[in-house]
Design an enzyme around this catalytic site. Structure first.
Site, PDB file in Angstrom:
ATOM      1  N   ASN A 277       0.791  -1.232   0.000  1.00  0.00           N
ATOM      2  CA  ASN A 277       0.000   0.000   0.000  1.00  0.00           C
ATOM      3  C   ASN A 277       0.822   1.282   0.000  1.00  0.00           C
ATOM      4  O   ASN A 277       0.346   2.328  -0.432  1.00  0.00           O
ATOM      5  CB  ASN A 277      -1.019   0.002   1.148  1.00  0.00           C
ATOM      6  CG  ASN A 277      -0.381  -0.228   2.501  1.00  0.00           C
ATOM      7  OD1 ASN A 277       0.755  -0.688   2.611  1.00  0.00           O
ATOM      8  ND2 ASN A 277      -1.108   0.091   3.560  1.00  0.00           N
TER       9      ASN A 277
ATOM     10  N   SER B 248      -0.081  -7.972   7.125  1.00  0.00           N
ATOM     11  CA  SER B 248      -1.238  -8.474   7.862  1.00  0.00           C
ATOM     12  C   SER B 248      -0.817  -9.075   9.197  1.00  0.00           C
ATOM     13  O   SER B 248       0.303  -9.583   9.354  1.00  0.00           O
ATOM     14  CB  SER B 248      -1.975  -9.532   7.041  1.00  0.00           C
ATOM     15  OG  SER B 248      -1.260 -10.754   7.019  1.00  0.00           O
TER      16      SER B 248
ATOM     17  N   GLU C 241       4.746  -4.174  12.212  1.00  0.00           N
ATOM     18  CA  GLU C 241       3.745  -3.130  12.011  1.00  0.00           C
ATOM     19  C   GLU C 241       2.592  -3.785  11.260  1.00  0.00           C
ATOM     20  O   GLU C 241       2.680  -4.029  10.057  1.00  0.00           O
ATOM     21  CB  GLU C 241       4.332  -1.964  11.222  1.00  0.00           C
ATOM     22  CG  GLU C 241       5.540  -1.313  11.878  1.00  0.00           C
ATOM     23  CD  GLU C 241       5.241  -0.708  13.233  1.00  0.00           C
ATOM     24  OE1 GLU C 241       4.063  -0.366  13.502  1.00  0.00           O
ATOM     25  OE2 GLU C 241       6.179  -0.585  14.048  1.00  0.00           O
ATOM     26  N   LEU C 242       1.492  -4.052  11.992  1.00  0.00           N
ATOM     27  CA  LEU C 242       0.452  -4.931  11.453  1.00  0.00           C
ATOM     28  C   LEU C 242      -0.864  -4.189  11.250  1.00  0.00           C
ATOM     29  O   LEU C 242      -0.872  -2.994  11.018  1.00  0.00           O
ATOM     30  CB  LEU C 242       0.302  -6.140  12.374  1.00  0.00           C
ATOM     31  CG  LEU C 242       1.625  -6.883  12.670  1.00  0.00           C
ATOM     32  CD1 LEU C 242       1.391  -8.012  13.647  1.00  0.00           C
ATOM     33  CD2 LEU C 242       2.257  -7.391  11.381  1.00  0.00           C
TER      34      LEU C 242
ATOM     35  N   CYS D 195      -3.620   0.601   7.140  1.00  0.00           N
ATOM     36  CA  CYS D 195      -3.941  -0.024   8.431  1.00  0.00           C
ATOM     37  C   CYS D 195      -4.431   0.986   9.462  1.00  0.00           C
ATOM     38  O   CYS D 195      -4.933   0.584  10.514  1.00  0.00           O
ATOM     39  CB  CYS D 195      -2.731  -0.801   8.957  1.00  0.00           C
ATOM     40  SG  CYS D 195      -1.209   0.132   8.939  1.00  0.00           S
TER      41      CYS D 195
ATOM     42  N   GLU E  22     -10.340  -6.216  10.221  1.00  0.00           N
ATOM     43  CA  GLU E  22      -9.771  -5.100   9.465  1.00  0.00           C
ATOM     44  C   GLU E  22     -10.358  -5.142   8.064  1.00  0.00           C
ATOM     45  O   GLU E  22     -10.072  -6.038   7.275  1.00  0.00           O
ATOM     46  CB  GLU E  22      -8.249  -5.215   9.401  1.00  0.00           C
ATOM     47  CG  GLU E  22      -7.610  -4.075   8.634  1.00  0.00           C
ATOM     48  CD  GLU E  22      -6.102  -4.196   8.551  1.00  0.00           C
ATOM     49  OE1 GLU E  22      -5.441  -3.146   8.476  1.00  0.00           O
ATOM     50  OE2 GLU E  22      -5.584  -5.329   8.554  1.00  0.00           O
TER      51      GLU E  22
END
Length: 474
Positions: free
Chosen positions: A153, A229, A248-249, A282, A376
């Site tokens: 992203n 993810s 970093e999820l 996210c 999410e």
């Protein structure tokens, strides 16, 4: 003719026998052929990183800073070319892609400054009898080769969030870009190749997920930095062994809008935070908690903004919402919306899919157990949930396995600090949406949203170890 991109292995470009075509998610046209590293190339990159480490860790700080400055300048010089590629391979609207390039310049510029501030401290040790005339010097030392795995992203800036602090702290890094957006990372490799770093300092290896998993298990890496993810991130952590892990999820970011808030500001920012880049962030706004008295005036304002968003060709400057990254993501979003409606949710606007384009969607009458609330969604979709008391909203916000960032709109400073104390998140934005991020700030989450913090200064702390020198001058 479509351009081919070899892998960037230890400062050189290496063709490979296997290659894949990268396509534009908006129109499915081919935009490039990207070579794929195999086991041999991965092994060579790891060995090159090990070989580069002694030289890189001893490189004077001014030379590391000079290299990072060259990278920042190179990104700036090629900003339109990079923005166009981000738009083509990620489907990100061109205006947002230009913003990402600007952020990447800031990110590498911040690394220049943080490199110059790498220091330590002097601490007293004469704190007990028998320790007279003693003091300590504490410094940070690089740990060794780093494995970075980046998502689709933000194919430039989130790659930069791994490479910039690695160079600044004196650690070589092997970066695996996302399968759908590797070309932007390889273009950054072209810039890095001119920065004057030791061979082996940086490798950018598009490869299969099976090889990425093997690298995550390889003891020669001293840190795994993964953005993606929650499912994949925690799985890789379980395989990572003794190395440090920075995750970093995901998230299902929430924002609370109290009745005393500036509703015009809140609605405008929620429309931007919920639908920019088709919600594929996210920290995209997903859950909006609004005090009961403010629900109708807020919704009137929000729907006005959302209905004014233009969905379509991301190459057009006027486009606000482009395609989702692939057809499966758009179909999943449609399934979740349809399931929520069957369970009692109401669609106020949007809810329809056309290929990979999904309309900006606002839902009400949702329950906490619907997927659109609990999971999410990673799509251009927000849910609006009324509340009576502020503590009720805080409790509802915390009712999630995620805890990345949150937002609160209120002019009551006591409520601001109460939320700061109570919300289980890595960052709280006041009179702002959780989607806000400026790159030097500490960024990361709690619970299933990850471990550790990014932002160059904070990532450097993850990529280094403290070492004490104790001195006895008696």
């Amino acid at each position: 003719m479509i351009k081919e991109y070899p892998i960037f292995l230890a400062g050189s470009w290496k063709p490979c026998t296997k290659a894949v075509e990268i396509t534009n998610p908006y129109n499915e046209e081919g935009i490039g052929i990207v070579h794929q590293a195999g086991e041999e190339e991965v092994e060579n990159a790891i060995r090159a990183a090990q070989k580069a480490f002694p030289e890189l860790r001893r490189m004077p700080l001014y030379r590391r800073a000079e290299a990072l400055q060259k990278i920042a300048d190179g990104v700036k010089e090629r900003r339109e070319e990079l923005a166009r590629m981000i738009c083509l391979e990620a489907g990100k609207p061109i205006t947002d892609a230009r913003t990402e390039v600007g952020r990447a310049v800031l990110n590498f510029q911040a690394a220049v400054e943080e490199t110059k501030r790498l220091g330590g401290e002097v601490i007293p040790l004469d704190l007990a009898p028998g320790s007279e005339s003693r003091f300590g010097i504490v410094r940070r030392f690089p740990i060794g080769p780093i494995l970075g795995i980046a998502p689709f992203n933000f194919p430039l800036n989130l790659v930069g969030h791994k490479i910039a602090p690695a160079i600044a702290s004196g650690n070589p890094i092997i970066l695996k870009p996302a399968p759908k957006t590797p070309i932007t990372a390889l273009m950054l490799g072209e810039i890095i190749s001119q920065a004057g770093l030791p061979a082996g300092s940086v490798s950018i290896l598009p490869c299969g997920n099976d090889l990425a998993e093997k690298m995550a298990m390889d003891e020669r890496f001293k840190l795994l930095s993964f953005t993606g993810s929650a499912r994949v991130g925690w799985y890789l952590k379980s395989k990572a062994g003794k190395k440090k892990v920075l995750l970093e999820l995901g998230g299902n970011a929430g924002v609370i809008i109290h009745q005393d808030a500036d509703l015009d500001l809140a609605a405008r920012r929620c429309a931007a935070g919920g639908f920019s880049y088709a919600g594929q962030s996210c920290i995209s706004v997903q859950r909006i908690f609004v005090q009961e008295k403010a629900v109708k005036p807020f919704l009137d304002r929000l729907l006005s903004h959302v209905k004014g968003l233009k969905t379509g060709d991301p190459m057009e400057d006027s486009t606000n919402v482009g395609p989702m990254i692939d057809l499966g993501a758009a179909e999943r979003t449609q399934q979740w919306v349809e399931e929520a409606v069957k369970q009692g949710a109401k669609i106020l606007t949007g809810g329809k899919r056309k290929g990979r384009l999904f309309e900006p969607t606002v839902l009400t009458d949702v329950t906490p157990f619907m997927k659109v609330c609990r999971e999410e969604v990673f799509a251009p979709l927000v849910v609006v949930i009324p509340y009576r008391e502020f503590d009720e909203a805080l409790s509802a916000m915390n009712d999630s396995v995620y805890g990345l960032q949150a937002g609160v709109f209120t002019n009551d400073l006591k409520k601001v600090f109460h939320a700061y104390e109570e919300l289980e998140v890595g960052g709280l934005m006041v009179n702002e949406v959780p989607t806000y991020r400026i790159d030097p700030m500490p960024y990361g989450g709690v619970k299933d949203s990850g471990l550790g913090r990014e932002g160059v200064r904070y990532a450097i702390e993850e990529m280094t170890e403290l070492k004490l020198l104790g001195l006895n001058l008696q």
